[in-house]
Motif scaffolding. Structure first.
Motif, PDB file in Angstrom:
ATOM      1  N   ARG A 336      21.744  -8.088  61.377  1.00 53.93           N
ATOM      2  CA  ARG A 336      22.207  -6.723  61.663  1.00 53.93           C
ATOM      3  C   ARG A 336      22.781  -6.060  60.412  1.00 53.93           C
ATOM      4  O   ARG A 336      22.507  -4.888  60.128  1.00 53.93           O
ATOM      5  N   GLU A 337      23.567  -6.815  59.656  1.00 54.83           N
ATOM      6  CA  GLU A 337      24.153  -6.268  58.428  1.00 54.83           C
ATOM      7  C   GLU A 337      23.064  -5.924  57.411  1.00 54.83           C
ATOM      8  O   GLU A 337      23.160  -4.926  56.693  1.00 54.83           O
ATOM      9  N   ARG A 340      21.477  -2.637  58.419  1.00 56.44           N
ATOM     10  CA  ARG A 340      22.326  -1.465  58.189  1.00 56.44           C
ATOM     11  C   ARG A 340      22.552  -1.174  56.707  1.00 56.44           C
ATOM     12  O   ARG A 340      23.018  -0.092  56.349  1.00 56.44           O
ATOM     13  N   THR A 374      12.903  -1.036  61.757  1.00 47.54           N
ATOM     14  CA  THR A 374      13.614  -0.205  60.774  1.00 47.54           C
ATOM     15  C   THR A 374      13.068  -0.357  59.364  1.00 47.54           C
ATOM     16  O   THR A 374      12.941   0.604  58.612  1.00 47.54           O
TER      17      THR A 374
END
Length: 589
Positions: A336-337, A340, A374
């Motif tokens: 997740r990091e 982002r 993403t």
């Protein structure tokens, strides 16, 4: 009385002072050792890179200056990081101070895909025109396959070389459990889901034997083909040699087989290395061990620090099955990091896992899917990426595997031990009060009732359907197509390519190249490895606390079969009831 109090006080004060001094000395020692690990390593001109692979090879090694000390205490070689080995070989390609590689890998401790990764790196190294010489008193079969990348392979007279084909051994506990009075209640979907067979059978089922024969033959065919290419020995001839068991043949047989270049003692090999580096016989060779060389700086020719990052995220071990494996929450957070972080343009997820918790696999899958939506996310499979290991891979843009990777095993099972017989043997009885019909389900002190079996099996079927859907979506096909090649069946990477479970055959460098190309950063990026390794002192605290149990077991049992059995039983005890994982023990020589 006064003298007693005086002596008592003196003892207390002395103890406090001693503890203070020891504590202070410990922290000074830690500081010195940590500082020494950060010092830049000097490489002499006209040097050899010594690749002595005598310890366990893990995907990535933590910055742990105490690993060598603990290894010496236990009598075992310290582990080595595959990332360190590969980066060192790659650095040596462009380092003019390194003239060649001296390889000592007689009893290399790594999986087949790990060996393949290192071997490919050595073959790339040779393309620079530099030499590789291999020597060992004993070559295991994996070690010989690695050594086949060398220009010259040497064995001392009366040395041993194991080359006899692949054998896969499975271990079964059914009779032991019966003697203990333990009944393992099994729920599964997948006729090939042999992970539960060690607890329910005394030998392989027909399905387990079929899948094992398929992947070991695929692996062996790949090995003989690759050896044939560099040693100029036909695969059929290699099989003839293997059938004669070279380990028990004469020196003359080994030489005539073509597996070796010559029989030499180590002093003779050292003299040849001196000839190759134009070193005087009266002087020592300039050499540097791969562990030290990993810390050496070698310019890559690029100016400045690239802003674009490509993250390699390591996922090694069973999922949610203990401290040394993959923690689904921690890995999910890392992915997740990376998603982002706008400076990270692409992600390579490096997987070496037999699977594990079904729920943990789903948690990780979610973050993989969100990230793949993403930015480019490429999976690189190591020795194992099966069951839950495949679950967390299937949402990637591209899946890269080695021919000798074990993958697939798309299936689900649950094991609930019934300890009623064991408790009876030792005179223990239990009683229970429930508020509802199934309040004590699953109970460990009685067998499942028929209606409870139906509930459990229905949940297994539901999760398997879930698993199929994840794979079908990721591979852009149907659940029926995945079910056809699923059912818990294990495949080699080469087999998996043929049935579209993976996209490309290759190693982590292949995955990195694909990720960089898809992100449009192929000409300007730098690699960051995640999760970040702990500083040496924090790593020490972790070793002395969280990993203390595992460390003590390794001290007493080393890498023996007893330790494997203990770990298997502990996994059964601690594991999440619904598992998506490969068979507990696959032992391949």
């Amino acid at each position: 009385m006064k003298k007693f109090l005086k002596y008592t006080l003196a003892v207390i004060v002395g103890s406090v002072v001693s503890i203070t001094i020891l504590t202070l000395g410990f922290f000074i020692f830690v500081g010195i050792l940590a500082a020494s690990t950060s010092q830049e390593v000097t490489v002499k001109d006209n040097s050899l890179l010594v690749l002595k692979l005598d310890g366990p090879i893990v995907e990535r090694l933590a910055d742990d200056p105490f690993a060598q000390i603990f290894a010496e205490i236990s009598g075992e070689a310290a582990p080595m990081g595959l990332n360190q080995i590969l980066s060192s070989i790659k650095k040596a390609e462009r380092d003019d101070r390194i003239k060649g590689i001296y390889l000592e890998s007689g009893l290399v401790m790594g999986g087949h895909a790990t060996i393949e990764e290192i071997r490919n790196a050595l073959l790339d190294f040779k393309k620079t025109g530099k030499f590789i010489i291999s020597f060992a008193p004993v070559y295991s079969q994996k070690s010989y396959y690695l050594a086949s990348a060398a220009d010259r392979i040497y064995l001392p007279p009366a040395g041993m070389l194991n080359f006899q084909g692949i054998s896969s051994q499975h271990t079964y506990f059914k009779n032991t459990l019966e003697k203990l009075g333990v009944d393992v209640q099994v729920f599964r979907h997948g006729k090939f889901k042999s992970a539960i067979e060690p607890f329910t059978r005394t030998n392989m089922s027909d399905e387990a034997r079929l899948q094992t024969e398929t992947y070991v033959n695929s692996m062996w065919d790949h090995i003989t083909q690759k050896i044939s290419e560099v040693r100029n020995i036909a695969p059929d001839r290699l099989n003839e040699i293997a059938n004669q068991v070279p380990m028990f043949q004469t020196d003359d047989f080994l030489l005539k087989s073509g597996l070796l270049d010559d029989l030499k003692y180590k002093d003779q090999v050292l003299n040849e290395l001196k000839d190759s580096t134009k070193t005087d016989y009266t002087k020592d060779l300039n050499s540097i061990d791969v562990r030290q060389y990993a810390k050496a700086y070698v310019s890559d020719g690029k100016k400045g620090i690239a802003k674009n990052k490509l993250a390699i995220i390591y996922a090694e071990g069973a999922i949610d099955s203990g401290q040394d494996g993959i923690n689904s929450e921690d890995l999910s957070r890392t992915i997740r990091e990376a998603r982002r972080d706008s400076s990270i343009k692409a992600v390579v997820l490096r997987i070496n896992s037999p699977g594990g918790s079904g729920m943990g696999s789903e948690i990780i899958w979610r973050e993989v899917k969100l990230t793949a939506d993403t930015k480019p996310l490429i999976v690189s499979m190591s020795d194992l990426a099966a069951s839950g290991g495949y679950y967390i891979a299937c949402a990637a843009d591209t899946i890269v595997a080695h021919p000798n990777t074990l993958t697939g095993s798309i299936g689900v099972f649950g094991t609930i031990p019934n300890l009623e017989g064991l408790l009876d043997k030792v005179g223990i009885s239990t009683d229970v009060v429930n508020t509802n019909k199934f309040s004590d389900m699953p109970a460990l002190t009685r067998p499942f009732r028929p209606e409870e079996k139906e509930i459990m099996q229905a949940y297994i079927e539901h999760f398997y359907d879930f698993f199929l859907q994840r794979c079908a979506d990721g591979r852009q096909t149907t659940k029926a197509a995945i079910d056809e090649i699923g059912q818990g069946r294990v495949w080699s990477g080469e087999n998996a390519l043929e049935i579209d479970l993976v996209d490309v055959l290759g190693g982590i460098d292949t995955a990195v190249d694909i990720a960089a190309e898809k992100a449009g950063i192929a000409d300007n990026y730098r690699i960051v490895e995640l999760p970040e390794v702990l500083p040496p002192f924090e790593q020490l605290i972790k070793d002395l606390t969280g990993n203390a149990s595992a460390y003590m077991k390794s001290v007493f049992f080393g890498n023996s079969e007893y330790l494997k059995y203990m770990q298997t039983i502990e996994n059964l005890k601690e594991s999440y009831p619904i598992q998506a994982r490969v068979p507990y023990e696959i032992s391949i020589n």
